[in-house]
Design an enzyme around this catalytic site. Structure first.
Site, PDB file in Angstrom:
ATOM      1  N   GLU A  43      32.878  30.151  38.557  1.00 17.52           N
ATOM      2  CA  GLU A  43      34.299  30.042  38.887  1.00 17.52           C
ATOM      3  C   GLU A  43      35.031  29.174  37.861  1.00 17.52           C
ATOM      4  O   GLU A  43      34.473  28.213  37.326  1.00 17.52           O
ATOM      5  CB  GLU A  43      34.464  29.452  40.285  1.00 17.52           C
TER       6      GLU A  43
ATOM      7  N   CYS B 202      40.171  24.360  34.633  1.00 14.46           N
ATOM      8  CA  CYS B 202      38.911  23.710  34.999  1.00 14.46           C
ATOM      9  C   CYS B 202      37.793  24.729  34.767  1.00 14.46           C
ATOM     10  O   CYS B 202      37.803  25.806  35.375  1.00 14.46           O
ATOM     11  CB  CYS B 202      38.999  23.289  36.465  1.00 14.46           C
TER      12      CYS B 202
ATOM     13  N   CYS C 126      24.077  23.942  39.850  1.00 15.19           N
ATOM     14  CA  CYS C 126      23.954  22.597  39.282  1.00 15.19           C
ATOM     15  C   CYS C 126      22.687  21.941  39.820  1.00 15.19           C
ATOM     16  O   CYS C 126      22.300  22.165  40.962  1.00 15.19           O
ATOM     17  CB  CYS C 126      25.172  21.756  39.652  1.00 15.19           C
TER      18      CYS C 126
ATOM     19  N   CYS D 123      24.729  16.647  44.152  1.00 18.37           N
ATOM     20  CA  CYS D 123      25.667  15.688  44.763  1.00 18.37           C
ATOM     21  C   CYS D 123      26.025  16.164  46.176  1.00 18.37           C
ATOM     22  O   CYS D 123      26.292  17.345  46.389  1.00 18.37           O
ATOM     23  CB  CYS D 123      26.930  15.570  43.916  1.00 18.37           C
TER      24      CYS D 123
ATOM     25  N   CYS E 226      29.473  18.052  47.207  1.00 21.73           N
ATOM     26  CA  CYS E 226      29.888  19.142  46.331  1.00 21.73           C
ATOM     27  C   CYS E 226      29.310  20.476  46.789  1.00 21.73           C
ATOM     28  O   CYS E 226      28.100  20.597  47.008  1.00 21.73           O
ATOM     29  CB  CYS E 226      29.425  18.813  44.913  1.00 21.73           C
TER      30      CYS E 226
ATOM     31  N   CYS F 247      38.680  20.074  43.863  1.00 25.02           N
ATOM     32  CA  CYS F 247      37.522  19.331  43.372  1.00 25.02           C
ATOM     33  C   CYS F 247      36.354  19.363  44.356  1.00 25.02           C
ATOM     34  O   CYS F 247      36.521  19.009  45.524  1.00 25.02           O
ATOM     35  CB  CYS F 247      37.967  17.887  43.219  1.00 25.02           C
TER      36      CYS F 247
HETATM   37  S1  SF4 Z   1      29.694  17.221  41.549  1.00 26.72           S
HETATM   38 FE1  SF4 Z   1      28.691  19.210  41.876  1.00 26.72          FE
HETATM   39  S2  SF4 Z   1      28.888  20.276  39.940  1.00 26.72           S
HETATM   40 FE2  SF4 Z   1      29.321  18.104  39.536  1.00 26.72          FE
HETATM   41  S3  SF4 Z   1      27.360  17.198  38.939  1.00 26.72           S
HETATM   42 FE3  SF4 Z   1      27.507  16.923  41.148  1.00 26.72          FE
HETATM   43  S4  SF4 Z   1      26.501  18.742  42.043  1.00 26.72           S
HETATM   44 FE4  SF4 Z   1      26.931  19.177  39.891  1.00 26.72          FE
END
Ligand code: SF4
Length: 341
Positions: free
Chosen positions: A91, A104, A111, A115, A118, A336
């Site tokens: 995306e 963005c 990933c 996190c 996220c 975000c």
């Molecule tokens: S916020 Fe999401 S995309 Fe960014 S490093 Fe952490 S897990 Fe990865």
């Protein structure tokens, strides 16, 4: 598979032209045609000799990623789900700001950083994007703006989409050098921001990116809380990350922004604000408060608007430099932390 034309550098085009017996000083024109004019095929590049047109057509592919889905937010944000050649998708988000757009972009499919705030993290890590897949997002977004009849162009590119950009360092570096080639897309270094969760091996090489802006996902000065939110904090603790950022040689006007995701009842107390100011006040800083953006299955809550304002005021009272990021595109899961492909 043919390489994409939109990873060509000035040097490579000069060499190609020389091998054809063409004057290498038309290389700038070729880059302009590839990155700015963007006709549908090389045949339409009538400014080039037939020999040159045939050469580029035979050796380089021109097609951009396909749009799998496009969503428009009520606030003007546009989210694109782009299909890649191997069936994966990523995306990108176009965010309107007054007379320009910020784009963005994603740097990975999924990933590995996991996190907890996220949505991307819930899909795991699939693979790194290649440089052309990063540049392809920019060119596709420009094409969409053109189709929309939009006069405003993309003035800033932020690596804040899916993926940890510093975990895909070589592709990031190559993509930045293509984005900033004056005869190509011509973006300024200060128009590009790379956001990191604190991936220390990449931060140690940050100067190789030539002076782009940096944003650190800070989110808590308490290692226990930060590790809960950003598990790689266990491996690369905040103190080490901040010390590395302090060591970076900064160019004039190059900024370091500290992002602070504000989560209800987790990191939004007066003590949290004081600790944050204490850690950052000895550094040149700008704190960007981002009220948490919920996604399906998320365990956290966004604080009330009054608490966001209160938290900001506590920081101001401590002489910290702070702003609150306006939420954009959350009605289409484009804000975000809300991206997922
Ligand atoms: S916020 Fe999401 S995309 Fe960014 S490093 Fe952490 S897990 Fe990865």
């Amino acid at each position: 598979m043919q390489p994409k034309a939109y990873t060509l550098t000035l040097n490579q085009v000069e060499q190609d032209l020389q091998s054809l017996g063409n004057a290498p000083d038309t290389a700038g024109l070729v880059l302009n045609l590839i990155y700015r004019s963007r006709h549908k095929s090389f045949e339409q590049y009538s400014q080039l000799s037939k020999k040159a047109r045939d050469h580029f057509k035979e050796n380089y592919a021109h097609e951009l990623p396909t749009i799998v889905r496009r969503q428009n937010s009520t606030d003007g944000t546009v989210k694109l789900l782009l299909g890649l050649e191997d069936g994966e998708s990523v995306e990108s988000v176009l965010l309107p700001f007054y007379k320009k757009y910020t784009l963005c972009v994603s740097s990975q499919v999924g990933c590995a950083m996991n996190c907890k705030f996220c949505f991307t993290a819930t899909q795991g890590f699939k693979r790194n994007l290649r440089p052309h897949e990063i540049i392809g997002q920019v060119l596709k977004a420009k094409e969409v703006l053109k189709e929309m009849g939009e006069k405003r162009d993309i003035a800033n590119v932020v690596f804040m989409g899916q993926g940890e950009p510093l975990h895909n360092f070589e592709a990031l570096k190559e993509a930045i050098s293509i984005l900033t080639e004056p005869k190509g897309l011509g973006l300024g270094k200060r128009s590009i921001t790379v956001s990191t969760s604190g991936y220390l091996p990449g931060l140690k090489r940050f100067e190789e990116l030539g002076g782009v802006n940096l944003a650190l996902s800070l989110h808590s000065t308490n290692d226990e809380v930060r590790s809960r939110l950003i598990p790689i904090n266990n491996r690369y603790p905040l103190n080490d990350v901040l010390a590395q950022i302090d060591r970076l040689e900064r160019h004039e006007r190059q900024t370091v922004e500290y992002e602070y995701l504000l989560i209800d009842d987790l990191n939004d107390s007066k003590e949290d604000a004081k600790d944050l100011a204490r850690v950052l006040n000895t550094r040149t800083h700008m704190i960007n408060i981002i009220p948490f953006n919920p996604f399906p299955g998320s365990e956290f809550k966004r604080p009330a608007p009054e608490r966001v304002e209160e938290f900001k005021q506590w920081l101001v009272e401590e002489d910290a430099r702070v702003m609150v990021r306006k939420t954009k595109g959350d009605d289409i899961l484009a804000a975000c932390g809300q991206l997922k492909s």
